[in-house]
Design a protein around this motif. Structure first.
Motif, PDB file in Angstrom:
ATOM      1  N   GLN A  46      -7.362   3.253   5.573  1.00 19.35           N
ATOM      2  CA  GLN A  46      -7.356   2.970   4.148  1.00 19.35           C
ATOM      3  C   GLN A  46      -8.618   3.509   3.485  1.00 19.35           C
ATOM      4  N   GLN A  66     -12.518   0.770  -4.821  1.00 13.98           N
ATOM      5  CA  GLN A  66     -11.232   1.434  -4.626  1.00 13.98           C
ATOM      6  C   GLN A  66     -10.113   0.406  -4.470  1.00 13.98           C
ATOM      7  N   TYR A  67     -10.418  -0.637  -3.712  1.00 14.21           N
ATOM      8  CA  TYR A  67      -9.391  -1.641  -3.458  1.00 14.21           C
ATOM      9  C   TYR A  67      -8.978  -2.328  -4.754  1.00 14.21           C
ATOM     10  N   ARG A  99       0.826  -1.201   0.000  1.00 18.87           N
ATOM     11  CA  ARG A  99       0.000   0.000   0.000  1.00 18.87           C
ATOM     12  C   ARG A  99       0.860   1.252   0.000  1.00 18.87           C
ATOM     13  N   ALA A 111      -5.476  -2.886  -6.612  1.00 18.90           N
ATOM     14  CA  ALA A 111      -4.811  -4.160  -6.350  1.00 18.90           C
ATOM     15  C   ALA A 111      -4.868  -5.127  -7.528  1.00 18.90           C
ATOM     16  N   GLY A 135      -8.755  -7.037   1.126  1.00 16.09           N
ATOM     17  CA  GLY A 135      -9.776  -5.994   1.184  1.00 16.09           C
ATOM     18  C   GLY A 135     -11.083  -6.535   1.728  1.00 16.09           C
TER      19      GLY A 135
END
Lengths: 300, 315
Positions: free
Chosen positions: A295, A183-184, A17, A188, A219
């Motif tokens: 996050q 978003q994750y 991250r 990713a 996530g």
């Protein structure tokens, strides 16, 4: 101590991250905290933790001991008796089980729905995608209490009042979850992986289960923890939709607190029972929960 | 979705895709968002819109199927009720005395948590602990701490020579007590949100400020705060919504749905519950919900406008 601390810090800074945001430096973290910083933080930590300690003290005392001056500040030996009283006054065993069923189903359902929709919004192309995403995010601003009356009329019509599905099904709607998973996955999940899957002839469903879900798992875990805690602690809707015959823990706590006799030590024993499961989750996964909240935060 | 999954993929890929298959492929993204949107339509969107409709009818809790047209009657009844105005006022004052200190303290704590500290994770986790408790548990504990005769807070006040405060029946005192619960639960959460925002401010900005000879305080004012503006706006919006809907704390503080004997700490959320599930007037409760909604939209709009104008002036 310092020798040990240094490698840990580099390890954290090197986590994916952090690497994904190369400009996101440590900012004010350049400075070392002074004595005053520690003093303020210690006070804040004590204020945060004290009510928990005090719940334990009160739950292990008798009512008379609590009414004494000076008040008791150390745990006593009355816990078992208080627990027995709790079980007599409210069906806390059933309440705990109900809460577990509700929070478990809500968590699994929300994580699944959010991952499916989050994946579509992050990586699939379809007509109306942006508009639908905007609607989803927009509704995060609308207070849930606004829809409670029609929702109640709806479950009354379906004869769901006092049944757990009345709390579970509306709990699965999580605009935040969809947004979070989107978003994750944008970050990713590399597009190349999906393309590689398509070249190999995999259908979208196959790609979802064999590529997306494994990558989304961290996530999903964070979203799952946040959802479980929120669902376990939810108060307004369960109080409206359920009664004392089919309570969740929060509804049962209301029952204890709203009785005619305010036996404080018993109320605190009930509070302790209702809070323990989520504190357990928090104790085991506190770090990840902190990380998850940070996050999901809006950044400049 | 299941259809495409059951087709043996490799065999299919060799042949050119059929029309049916292409059609399915175009539709398949919708299969992924359908579970969410189906639930959303049934349990999110429909109730939201239907509330406006219900607020124009007489609907009683015992007979939710029978609806009788009232026009704006629910609203005029509401505006003629003194307790509605009390609840509105209380919501505002409790909102201000819980939100403002909470966000200021969170900002300060986030700043400290951003230092290089030993036990940084420990502090962060401890400060988030209150967020992990429920409204119900927190309120029951605080109600006891705020007890008039045997409460720990009055005992401590007594040690420094202050007379016991009646936290339940005094208007100001009870509102402070309710706000304390809110502040306790949410300060740490907001501190972490701010911390996340602070960590995404590029460190070269601080280095540049340091080269220009800016003190730490000036760096905080001119680098940290502007960088945090979107985050601060977000927390203000979220806290405003939360404060407008406050319900569990005033309900459980004493256990009464009127928010104290003289409604001294009844909020709009609790007033709505009292109308709907205490007095069985669902139509009126729906009208309260709409008033709350308009209030939230208004407050969020005002806050956003203020924040926008301030940033425009500084730019």
């Amino acid at each position: 101590m310092t020798v040990l601390a240094t490698p840990r810090r580099t390890e954290r800074a090197g986590s994916p991250r952090q690497a994904a945001r190369p400009r996101g430096g440590r900012a004010g973290g350049q400075h070392h905290g002074g004595r005053l910083a520690y003093a303020v933080l210690v006070v804040a930590a004590l204020v945060s933790a004290f009510p928990f300690y005090w719940t334990i003290v009160a739950a292990t005392r008798s009512n008379a001991e609590l009414a004494a001056t000076p008040p008791a500040l150390l745990p006593g030996g009355n816990l078992v008796h208080n627990f027995q009283q709790v079980l007599q006054q409210a069906d806390i065993g059933k309440a705990l089980l109900n809460s577990l069923i509700v929070s478990g189903s809500v968590t699994v359902g929300t994580v699944l729905c959010s991952t499916l929709a989050g994946f579509a919004f992050a990586k699939l192309r379809f007509k109306g995608r942006n508009a639908l995403l905007a609607v989803t995010i927009g509704t995060m601003m609308i207070p849930p209490q606004l829809g409670v009356i029609p929702l109640f009329m709806l479950i009354a019509k379906l004869h769901w009042v006092n049944q757990l599905q009345s709390v579970i099904l509306p709990g699965l709607v999580s605009a935040f979850g969809v947004f979070f998973m989107r978003q994750y996955l944008v970050q990713a999940l590399p597009d190349e992986l999906i393309e590689a899957g398509r070249v190999d002839g995999a259908s979208t469903a196959r790609i979802f289960w064999s590529i997306v879900v494994p990558i989304a798992r961290p996530g999903m875990a964070v979203l799952g923890m946040l959802t479980f805690m929120a669902s376990w602690n939810d108060f307004f809707w369960p109080v409206v939709a359920l009664s004392s015959q089919e309570p969740t823990v929060q509804v049962a706590l209301r029952q204890l607190g709203g009785g005619y006799v305010h036996d404080q030590s018993v109320i605190m024993a009930g509070t302790l029972l209702g809070t323990l499961p989520v504190l357990l989750v928090f104790g085991l996964l506190g770090r990840q929960i902190v990380g998850g909240i940070m996050q999901g935060a809006v950044k400049g | 979705m299941t259809l495409t999954a059951t087709v043996p993929a490799p065999a299919r890929a060799a042949r050119p895709p059929s029309r049916l298959r292409r059609g399915l492929a175009r539709l398949s993204p919708y299969a992924y968002i359908t579970p969410f949107f189906a639930l959303f339509a049934a349990f999110g969107l429909f109730p939201l819109l239907y509330t406006a409709y219900v607020s124009l009818y007489r609907v009683e809790l015992q007979t939710p199927g029978e609806m009788e047209w009232r026009g704006l009657g629910n609203y005029t009844a509401l505006f003629g009720d003194d307790y509605f105005w009390t609840a509105l006022r209380n919501t505002f004052t409790i909102g201000v005395i819980s939100t403002v200190p909470q966000l200021l303290m969170a900002l300060g704590l986030a700043h400290l948590l951003n230092y290089k500290l030993r036990g940084r994770t420990f502090f962060r986790v401890t400060m988030l602990l209150p967020y992990a408790t429920s409204v119900a548990a927190a309120t029951l504990v605080f109600a006891q701490l705020f007890g008039r005769d045997f409460g720990l807070i009055n005992y401590l006040l007594g040690l420094v020579g202050i007379h016991p405060v009646n936290w339940q029946s005094g208007t100001v005192a009870s509102q402070i007590a309710v706000s304390t619960i809110v502040t306790w639960r949410w300060t740490g959460y907001n501190a972490l949100i701010y911390l996340a925002g602070m960590q995404s401010i590029p460190s070269d900005l601080y280095e540049a400020a340091e080269l220009d000879g800016a003190s730490r305080w000036r760096q905080f004012l001119h680098v940290t705060l502007p960088g945090l503006r979107p985050t601060i706006l977000f927390t203000i919006v979220v806290s405003t919504i939360g404060a407008t809907q406050l319900f569990g704390e005033p309900l459980l503080f004493e256990g009464s749905i009127s928010g104290g004997i003289s409604h001294q700490y009844q909020t709009l959320g609790l007033y709505m519950y009292e109308q709907g599930w205490g007095f069985f007037h669902l139509g009126r409760a729906a009208a309260v919900a709409w008033v709350m909604f308009v209030l939230i939209v208004g407050l969020v709009g005002v806050n956003t406008a203020i924040a926008r104008r301030r940033s425009a002036r500084e730019a």
